[in-house]
Design a protein around this motif. Sequence first.
Motif, short mmCIF file in Angstrom:
data_model
loop_
_atom_site.label_atom_id
_atom_site.label_comp_id
_atom_site.label_asym_id
_atom_site.label_seq_id
_atom_site.Cartn_x
_atom_site.Cartn_y
_atom_site.Cartn_z
N ILE A 4 0.82 -1.01 -0.01
CA ILE A 4 -0.10 0.13 -0.11
C ILE A 4 0.89 1.22 -0.02
O ILE A 4 1.60 1.39 0.97
N LEU A 5 0.76 2.03 -1.11
CA LEU A 5 1.34 3.46 -0.94
C LEU A 5 0.54 4.45 -0.30
O LEU A 5 -0.64 4.67 -0.81
N ALA A 30 -0.53 -6.16 4.95
CA ALA A 30 0.36 -5.48 3.85
C ALA A 30 1.34 -4.62 4.34
O ALA A 30 1.29 -4.11 5.39
N GLU A 31 2.38 -4.47 3.48
CA GLU A 31 3.62 -3.19 3.76
C GLU A 31 3.02 -1.87 3.30
O GLU A 31 2.30 -1.98 2.47
N LYS A 70 5.17 4.26 13.73
CA LYS A 70 3.89 4.01 13.96
C LYS A 70 3.11 2.95 13.38
O LYS A 70 2.43 2.01 14.25
N ALA A 71 3.60 2.53 11.88
CA ALA A 71 3.05 1.31 11.57
C ALA A 71 3.69 0.12 12.13
O ALA A 71 3.07 -0.86 12.38
N ALA A 78 6.93 -1.50 7.05
CA ALA A 78 6.88 -0.39 6.64
C ALA A 78 7.92 0.25 6.46
O ALA A 78 9.11 -0.01 6.76
N ARG A 79 7.93 1.33 5.35
CA ARG A 79 9.23 2.03 5.01
C ARG A 79 8.85 3.56 4.42
O ARG A 79 7.78 3.54 4.19
N GLN A 80 9.83 4.29 4.30
CA GLN A 80 9.81 5.60 3.73
C GLN A 80 10.29 5.82 2.53
O GLN A 80 11.26 5.18 1.91
#
Length: 270
Positions: A4-5, A30-31, A70-71, A78-80
Amino acid sequence: MKKILVPTDFSVCADNAVQVALEIAGKFQAEIIFQHVHDDLSGSAHTLQGTARQHELGHIKAMLDALVHKAERTGLAARQLLVLSKGTDKIENYIEPLNIDLVVMGSHGATGIRERILGSQTQRVVRQSTAPVLVIKHKPERKEFKNILFATTFHENPEKAIEPVIKLAAVYSGKVHLLYVGLEKDSQTKAEVEAKMHQLEQRFPQASFTRNFITTNDPEWGIQYVAKDIVPDAIALTTQLKVGKFLFTHSLAEDLVNHENLPVLVINPK
């Protein structure tokens, strides 16, 4: 849904989208990729120089890190993704390379003759994205998607487009409310539309459906009119690149994104 973006400008409406994305990602495990596109004006007369520029980028990275943490605290991967754009990089450019299954993003919508930056970006992503785009304008009263209104003219084949709608409703043990929007001079009979609805239902026997009908020369009004009765958690529709007399256009999706308070899920067939 595996990826998910979530594009963000760190505004209130973008934060609303983050909350919804976290909920959906949790259901699908999901990531989440938190994306910020930053205009890199290096070389222009108005560029922040040296330390000031580094401080600004450091602040942005810290805010993205906070979203990632937070995720992760909820058990999600999660990643940025910080994109330094020279004017050509856009949110939608990263959807296919990253194999994104869903985009969740906020929109300020239209406010008079002015439109905030993220709002205009959202309209462009809605038009260009190869993945379904879920647009969040306000903080939803319910983050669950147990009832989704799927609007179609049944002049296109909605079978592929409805798949993400069914997946989203199914993970909440919810329903998909099929809505046939009969546009002016559409010669399809109710019996013909019922047959198409039946065929669609047979294709997805595990899903739960209701059937709804409206005839109007204003599809946006028709969708919103039926939504008042059904009170769905989101409105979904598919748009077509090709022009057709009885096909929904991108402008309809953009109008709904601008004017509708409910989350709007837009699917562009690949």
